[in-house]
Design a protein around this motif. Structure first.
Motif, PDB file in Angstrom:
ATOM      1  N   LEU A 232       0.846  -1.198   0.000  1.00 38.29           N
ATOM      2  CA  LEU A 232       0.000   0.000   0.000  1.00 38.29           C
ATOM      3  C   LEU A 232       0.880   1.247   0.000  1.00 38.29           C
ATOM      4  N   ILE A 233       0.641   2.147  -0.940  1.00 46.29           N
ATOM      5  CA  ILE A 233       1.410   3.384  -1.021  1.00 46.29           C
ATOM      6  C   ILE A 233       0.696   4.446  -0.186  1.00 46.29           C
ATOM      7  N   GLY A 234       1.402   4.998   0.793  1.00 48.22           N
ATOM      8  CA  GLY A 234       0.776   5.951   1.695  1.00 48.22           C
ATOM      9  C   GLY A 234      -0.223   5.245   2.599  1.00 48.22           C
ATOM     10  N   GLU A 235      -1.355   5.903   2.819  1.00 57.90           N
ATOM     11  CA  GLU A 235      -2.409   5.328   3.657  1.00 57.90           C
ATOM     12  C   GLU A 235      -3.608   4.957   2.798  1.00 57.90           C
ATOM     13  N   GLU A 236      -4.509   4.158   3.349  1.00 53.15           N
ATOM     14  CA  GLU A 236      -5.765   3.906   2.649  1.00 53.15           C
ATOM     15  C   GLU A 236      -6.475   5.238   2.409  1.00 53.15           C
ATOM     16  N   GLY A 237      -6.987   5.396   1.194  1.00 53.40           N
ATOM     17  CA  GLY A 237      -7.678   6.633   0.843  1.00 53.40           C
ATOM     18  C   GLY A 237      -6.789   7.698   0.246  1.00 53.40           C
ATOM     19  N   ASP A 238      -5.470   7.447   0.184  1.00 53.57           N
ATOM     20  CA  ASP A 238      -4.532   8.429  -0.389  1.00 53.57           C
ATOM     21  C   ASP A 238      -4.394   8.313  -1.902  1.00 53.57           C
ATOM     22  N   GLY A 239      -4.971   7.258  -2.499  1.00 54.62           N
ATOM     23  CA  GLY A 239      -4.708   6.967  -3.902  1.00 54.62           C
ATOM     24  C   GLY A 239      -5.082   8.063  -4.864  1.00 54.62           C
ATOM     25  N   PHE A 240      -6.288   8.624  -4.695  1.00 55.35           N
ATOM     26  CA  PHE A 240      -6.740   9.650  -5.634  1.00 55.35           C
ATOM     27  C   PHE A 240      -5.858  10.893  -5.522  1.00 55.35           C
ATOM     28  N   ARG A 241      -5.482  11.245  -4.313  1.00 54.93           N
ATOM     29  CA  ARG A 241      -4.596  12.403  -4.125  1.00 54.93           C
ATOM     30  C   ARG A 241      -3.234  12.153  -4.764  1.00 54.93           C
ATOM     31  N   ILE A 242      -2.705  10.941  -4.602  1.00 53.98           N
ATOM     32  CA  ILE A 242      -1.423  10.591  -5.208  1.00 53.98           C
ATOM     33  C   ILE A 242      -1.516  10.694  -6.732  1.00 53.98           C
ATOM     34  N   ALA A 243      -2.638  10.204  -7.291  1.00 52.98           N
ATOM     35  CA  ALA A 243      -2.828  10.261  -8.742  1.00 52.98           C
ATOM     36  C   ALA A 243      -2.908  11.696  -9.229  1.00 52.98           C
ATOM     37  N   MET A 244      -3.673  12.523  -8.537  1.00 53.15           N
ATOM     38  CA  MET A 244      -3.841  13.910  -8.964  1.00 53.15           C
ATOM     39  C   MET A 244      -2.564  14.723  -8.756  1.00 53.15           C
ATOM     40  N   ASP A 245      -1.737  14.280  -7.822  1.00 51.71           N
ATOM     41  CA  ASP A 245      -0.492  14.988  -7.523  1.00 51.71           C
ATOM     42  C   ASP A 245       0.446  15.005  -8.728  1.00 51.71           C
ATOM     43  N   ARG A 246       0.332  13.971  -9.579  1.00 50.46           N
ATOM     44  CA  ARG A 246       1.236  13.857 -10.713  1.00 50.46           C
ATOM     45  C   ARG A 246       0.645  14.390 -12.011  1.00 50.46           C
ATOM     46  N   ILE A 247      -0.658  14.710 -11.995  1.00 49.71           N
ATOM     47  CA  ILE A 247      -1.342  14.873 -13.269  1.00 49.71           C
ATOM     48  C   ILE A 247      -0.960  16.149 -14.021  1.00 49.71           C
ATOM     49  N   SER A 248      -0.796  17.284 -13.298  1.00 54.57           N
ATOM     50  CA  SER A 248      -0.509  18.533 -14.003  1.00 54.57           C
ATOM     51  C   SER A 248       0.861  18.498 -14.672  1.00 54.57           C
ATOM     52  N   VAL A 249       1.886  18.112 -13.909  1.00 55.17           N
ATOM     53  CA  VAL A 249       3.229  18.034 -14.492  1.00 55.17           C
ATOM     54  C   VAL A 249       3.261  16.956 -15.564  1.00 55.17           C
ATOM     55  N   ASN A 250       2.528  15.860 -15.356  1.00 55.82           N
ATOM     56  CA  ASN A 250       2.473  14.789 -16.341  1.00 55.82           C
ATOM     57  C   ASN A 250       1.910  15.296 -17.665  1.00 55.82           C
ATOM     58  N   ARG A 251       0.839  16.085 -17.594  1.00 57.21           N
ATOM     59  CA  ARG A 251       0.254  16.647 -18.815  1.00 57.21           C
ATOM     60  C   ARG A 251       1.254  17.564 -19.518  1.00 57.21           C
TER      61      ARG A 251
END
Length: 387
Positions: A232-251
């Protein structure tokens, strides 16, 4: 107190990269007769990863403590433009875009020491491939609607579901997988798991070959896969935040790849216009051709400067959510227009399957869909400017 060595000047890195592409990688591809739509074995891809790691290109953007040079975002954009413009078929593997360090994104700050040892370090060394798995058959732009379920069972999660059209999964050994751990919590019920592809119950489905004909993307099927809670990366429930954290620079970082491909299309068009003979001379003397080339060069200049300016904003810590979407929609649409004009200039050659210009046309058309459609980008922009 020892000091870190000064970073290599970006001009020197670009010169070394140019030499590698022209004198080693492209001749390697030609000697083996590699084509755009070939299915490349993992062994071949890994050899490119490790050679580029040896030369200091693979994961060059990573911080020094992870083995990179910690180059800035704007310099990384220049390098991504250079490799895409080179004409090399395997160019996405040079800096680690397909299955390599670029897939890690901002993940490192969330990983445990054990996860870093088992996953991050092997990816950085070019020994293991990784991908990011969020999209599902019924969940594309609406990322919060994913259905892949992870149910806690002692020291494991049991994962079932299907991820769709996952970039670089063909070259990966594991996936950063977005799963639902609490179906009643909405986005806060999404978690991130590291899932190995050799785990029982994991399979890849290669039916989703894109219009480029390249075997890069696959569906990942999870059939009651047991995944250790330690993954598990981070805590349960952190997944969406982790995904969004990368999205702007990724784009943003997808844009220089599009620019490089469009730059290659422009270069090929200029060469063709000089050499193609019609009505007693080269077609470059016709004003219709000149105007198309002028429009292509102008759009390319605007795209390049827009991306570099946004990269500088990000480097200063500015939230670039709106600007990154502006870059993605503008660059993807302008670069496709450049490719379209390149096809027109090349005439029948430009519509011949697997000619470089024809392939660039297909590839750039796809970019208006992947990593967020133009319509989704406009939604983000509108939200940003309307407050």
């Amino acid at each position: 107190m020892p000091t870190s060595p000064s970073p290599e000047p970006i001009a020197a890195v670009r010169a070394r990269l140019d030499q590698y592409l022209k004198n080693e990688l492209i001749p390697f591809e030609r000697e083996r007769g590699l084509g755009y739509e070939d299915r490349f074995p993992k062994e071949l891809v890994r050899s490119i990863w490790q050679r580029c790691r040896e030369l200091g290109f693979y994961g060059i953007h990573l911080p020094r403590e992870l083995g990179g040079q910690g180059i800035g975002l704007a310099d990384l954009c220049l390098l991504k433009d250079d490799v895409a413009a080179s004409g090399a078929i395997l160019f996405p593997h040079v800096l680690g875009d397909w299955g390599g360090p670029s897939r890690i994104g901002s993940l490192v700050k969330y990983t445990t020491a054990d996860q870093k040892r088992r996953y991050v370090d092997p990816v950085v060394r070019g020994e293991k491939g990784i991908c990011f798995a969020m999209t599902e058959p019924q969940s594309g732009s609406d990322a919060a609607s994913i259905k892949t379920r992870a149910v806690r069972d002692g020291d494991h999660y049991v994962v079932s579901g299907r991820k769709h059209f996952i970039s670089a999964s063909t070259f990966a050994d594991c996936a950063i997988t977005m799963v639902v751990t609490d179906p009643d919590a909405g986005p806060k019920g999404i978690s991130a798991l590291l899932i190995d592809f050799d785990s029982p119950g994991v399979s890849l489905d290669f039916d989703c070959v894109p219009m480029t004909g390249q075997y890069v993307d696959a569906d990942i099927v999870f059939d009651d896969v047991r995944v250790p809670v330690a993954n598990l990366i981070g805590e349960e429930g952190d997944g969406f935040r982790i995904a969004m954290d990368r999205i702007s620079v990724n784009r943003l970082l997808h844009c220089p790849t599009m620019i490089g491909l469009a730059r290659q299309a422009l270069r090929l068009s200029i060469e063709y216009a000089h050499h193609r003979q019609q009505f007693g001379g080269p077609i470059s003397r016709f004003q219709a051709i000149q105007h198309m080339l002028a429009d292509m060069a102008t759009a390319l200049y605007a795209c390049e400067k827009m991306v570099l300016a946004t990269a500088e904003l990000a480097a200063r810590g500015t939230d670039i959510r709106t600007e990154a979407s502006m870059c993605k929609v503008f660059v993807s649409e302008r670069c496709f227009e450049i490719a379209d004009k390149a096809v027109q200039i090349h005439g029948n050659v430009g519509v011949t399957r697997n000619h470089p210009v024809e392939f660039i046309f297909r590839r750039l058309r796809m970019w208006r869909i992947v990593t967020g459609t133009s319509e989704i980008q406009r939604n983000t922009i509108a939200k940003g400017i309307l407050g």
